[in-house]
Motif scaffolding. Structure first.
Motif, mmCIF file in Angstrom:
data_model
loop_
_atom_site.group_PDB
_atom_site.id
_atom_site.type_symbol
_atom_site.label_atom_id
_atom_site.label_comp_id
_atom_site.label_asym_id
_atom_site.label_seq_id
_atom_site.Cartn_x
_atom_site.Cartn_y
_atom_site.Cartn_z
ATOM 1 N N THR A 77 -0.539 2.233 14.152
ATOM 2 C CA THR A 77 0.277 1.082 14.566
ATOM 3 C C THR A 77 0.439 0.056 13.460
ATOM 4 N N SER A 78 -0.524 -0.017 12.555
ATOM 5 C CA SER A 78 -0.422 -0.931 11.418
ATOM 6 C C SER A 78 -1.350 -0.438 10.323
ATOM 7 N N GLY A 79 -1.011 -0.803 9.089
ATOM 8 C CA GLY A 79 -1.847 -0.383 7.976
ATOM 9 C C GLY A 79 -1.398 -1.012 6.686
ATOM 10 N N ALA A 82 -3.513 -1.641 -0.912
ATOM 11 C CA ALA A 82 -3.413 -2.507 -2.088
ATOM 12 C C ALA A 82 -4.624 -2.293 -2.975
ATOM 13 N N ASP A 83 -4.369 -2.020 -4.253
ATOM 14 C CA ASP A 83 -5.443 -1.889 -5.250
ATOM 15 C C ASP A 83 -6.513 -0.893 -4.816
ATOM 16 N N GLY A 84 -6.087 0.213 -4.205
ATOM 17 C CA GLY A 84 -7.021 1.249 -3.802
ATOM 18 C C GLY A 84 -7.644 1.064 -2.436
ATOM 19 N N ALA A 85 -7.467 -0.112 -1.833
ATOM 20 C CA ALA A 85 -8.048 -0.385 -0.517
ATOM 21 C C ALA A 85 -7.078 0.032 0.580
ATOM 22 N N VAL A 86 -7.584 0.789 1.556
ATOM 23 C CA VAL A 86 -6.778 1.287 2.682
ATOM 24 C C VAL A 86 -7.319 0.725 3.981
ATOM 25 N N SER A 87 -6.421 0.221 4.814
ATOM 26 C CA SER A 87 -6.797 -0.255 6.146
ATOM 27 C C SER A 87 -5.745 0.230 7.133
ATOM 28 N N MET A 88 -6.187 0.887 8.221
ATOM 29 C CA MET A 88 -5.269 1.390 9.228
ATOM 30 C C MET A 88 -5.823 1.121 10.621
ATOM 31 N N LYS A 89 -4.902 0.887 11.572
ATOM 32 C CA LYS A 89 -5.285 0.656 12.959
ATOM 33 C C LYS A 89 -4.404 1.485 13.889
ATOM 34 N N ALA A 90 -4.998 1.848 15.049
ATOM 35 C CA ALA A 90 -4.260 2.599 16.061
ATOM 36 C C ALA A 90 -4.768 2.204 17.433
ATOM 37 N N ASP A 91 -3.882 2.285 18.428
ATOM 38 C CA ASP A 91 -4.235 1.935 19.807
ATOM 39 C C ASP A 91 -4.518 3.207 20.591
ATOM 40 N N GLY A 93 -5.432 3.975 24.135
ATOM 41 C CA GLY A 93 -5.626 3.624 25.527
ATOM 42 C C GLY A 93 -6.260 2.268 25.738
ATOM 43 N N GLY A 94 -5.874 1.294 24.961
ATOM 44 C CA GLY A 94 -6.432 -0.047 25.080
ATOM 45 C C GLY A 94 -7.587 -0.323 24.147
ATOM 46 N N ASN A 95 -8.139 0.716 23.525
ATOM 47 C CA ASN A 95 -9.195 0.538 22.524
ATOM 48 C C ASN A 95 -8.587 0.684 21.136
ATOM 49 N N GLU A 96 -8.970 -0.215 20.244
ATOM 50 C CA GLU A 96 -8.397 -0.205 18.908
ATOM 51 C C GLU A 96 -9.265 0.600 17.955
ATOM 52 N N LEU A 97 -8.641 1.601 17.347
ATOM 53 C CA LEU A 97 -9.300 2.386 16.311
ATOM 54 C C LEU A 97 -9.022 1.717 14.966
ATOM 55 N N THR A 98 -10.083 1.432 14.223
ATOM 56 C CA THR A 98 -9.953 0.798 12.921
ATOM 57 C C THR A 98 -10.506 1.716 11.845
ATOM 58 N N LEU A 99 -9.720 1.911 10.776
ATOM 59 C CA LEU A 99 -10.163 2.719 9.648
ATOM 60 C C LEU A 99 -10.087 1.879 8.386
ATOM 61 N N THR A 100 -11.171 1.777 7.672
ATOM 62 C CA THR A 100 -11.214 1.068 6.391
ATOM 63 C C THR A 100 -11.735 2.034 5.339
ATOM 64 N N ALA A 101 -11.054 2.102 4.202
ATOM 65 C CA ALA A 101 -11.407 3.133 3.231
ATOM 66 C C ALA A 101 -10.921 2.746 1.838
ATOM 67 N N ARG A 102 -11.212 3.637 0.901
ATOM 68 C CA ARG A 102 -10.717 3.545 -0.471
ATOM 69 C C ARG A 102 -9.938 4.815 -0.788
ATOM 70 N N PHE A 103 -8.874 4.640 -1.558
ATOM 71 C CA PHE A 103 -8.086 5.788 -2.015
ATOM 72 C C PHE A 103 -8.401 6.039 -3.486
ATOM 73 N N LYS A 104 -8.777 7.286 -3.803
ATOM 74 C CA LYS A 104 -9.060 7.636 -5.193
ATOM 75 C C LYS A 104 -8.873 9.133 -5.384
ATOM 76 N N ASP A 105 -8.140 9.496 -6.434
ATOM 77 C CA ASP A 105 -7.949 10.902 -6.805
ATOM 78 C C ASP A 105 -7.453 11.753 -5.643
ATOM 79 N N GLY A 106 -6.511 11.221 -4.878
ATOM 80 C CA GLY A 106 -5.922 11.985 -3.791
ATOM 81 C C GLY A 106 -6.748 12.036 -2.530
ATOM 82 N N LYS A 107 -7.805 11.239 -2.449
ATOM 83 C CA LYS A 107 -8.656 11.233 -1.262
ATOM 84 C C LYS A 107 -8.751 9.831 -0.657
#
Length: 239
Positions: A77-79, A82-91, A93-107
């Motif tokens: 739903t949003s993400g 910037a500068d290798g930092a990745v943040s993504m969110k998804a809904d 069923g009313g609970n928010e899934l949050t993903l925080t990560a780093r992007f490097k070398d295709g991962k």
């Protein structure tokens, strides 16, 4: 008349030169190592390991797409990226899934959180261009695609001939890529191909450059317009 001809020649050279610095900025902006398809796994002590596939799109730092899990698809739903930092969110069923990560070398590697549960995840790009996105020159033409590839040619403006190279990629009727001359490179700001007609727009600091041409017998040829002040002809053949 001779003075007018000299002025026109100077205008075209100045426009091409001015575009090289602009193209460098556009090329850097266009470079996108994040967008693509991924495969990976999510882990936690509670759920064990879950296989994942994902398709992520990066639009100037704004992420969208979807993640496929054994329980079904999850829409991002949003993400942000910037500068290798990745943040993504998804809904979910009313609970928010949050993903925080780093992007490097295709991962993309990081942590997930959902309803108080936490774990780690890792996604790896499936295509080989994760660390270095392919340029239009490296992309093979699909069946029935006469445009994608590298074209060598010349532009003739008021009697002055300039060598040019076109690196083109066709997607539907949309054409992307860049042009190159001895004065530098310029990214295509807008391009179309339909009914054997190619139109390319180049934006420069001193005005727009428009190339229009027809494809016939494996050769592109047509007209060149510089800032509605200078007109000429051009032609190119695929390498």
């Amino acid at each position: 008349m001779q003075l007018r001809k000299v002025i026109f020649q100077l205008v075209i050279v100045l426009l091409m030169s001015a575009s090289s610095s602009l193209a460098f900025t556009q090329d850097n902006k266009a470079a996108d190592p994040v967008s693509g398809k991924y495969e990976g796994v999510a882990k936690s002590p509670d759920v064990g390991e879950l296989p994942l596939t994902a398709e992520i799109k990066n639009d100037n730092g704004k992420l969208s797409g979807k993640i496929e899990t054994p329980q079904g698809p999850i829409t991002i739903t949003s993400g942000t990226y910037a500068d290798g930092a990745v943040s993504m969110k998804a809904d979910l069923g009313g609970n928010e899934l949050t993903l925080t990560a780093r992007f490097k070398d295709g991962k993309i590697m990081g942590e997930w959180e959902l309803g108080g549960q936490k774990g780690t995840f890792e996604l790896t790009r499936k295509d080989a261009v994760a660390a270095a996105p392919a340029t239009p020159s490296a992309a093979p033409a699909a069946a029935g695609d006469p445009i994608t590839g590298v074209w060598d040619g010349t532009a003739d403006v008021q009697g002055t001939s300039l060598p040019i190279t076109l690196r083109l990629k066709l997607e539907g009727e949309k054409v992307t890529g860049e042009t190159e001359s001895p004065q530098g490179k310029v990214a295509i700001s807008k391009g179309t191909y339909a009914a054997n007609k190619l139109t390319i727009n180049l934006e420069t600091e001193m005005g727009p450059i428009v190339l229009t041409g027809m494809l016939k017998d494996g050769k592109l040829s047509g007209d060149l317009d510089v800032a509605s002040q200078v007109q000429g002809k051009w032609e190119a053949k695929k390498k």
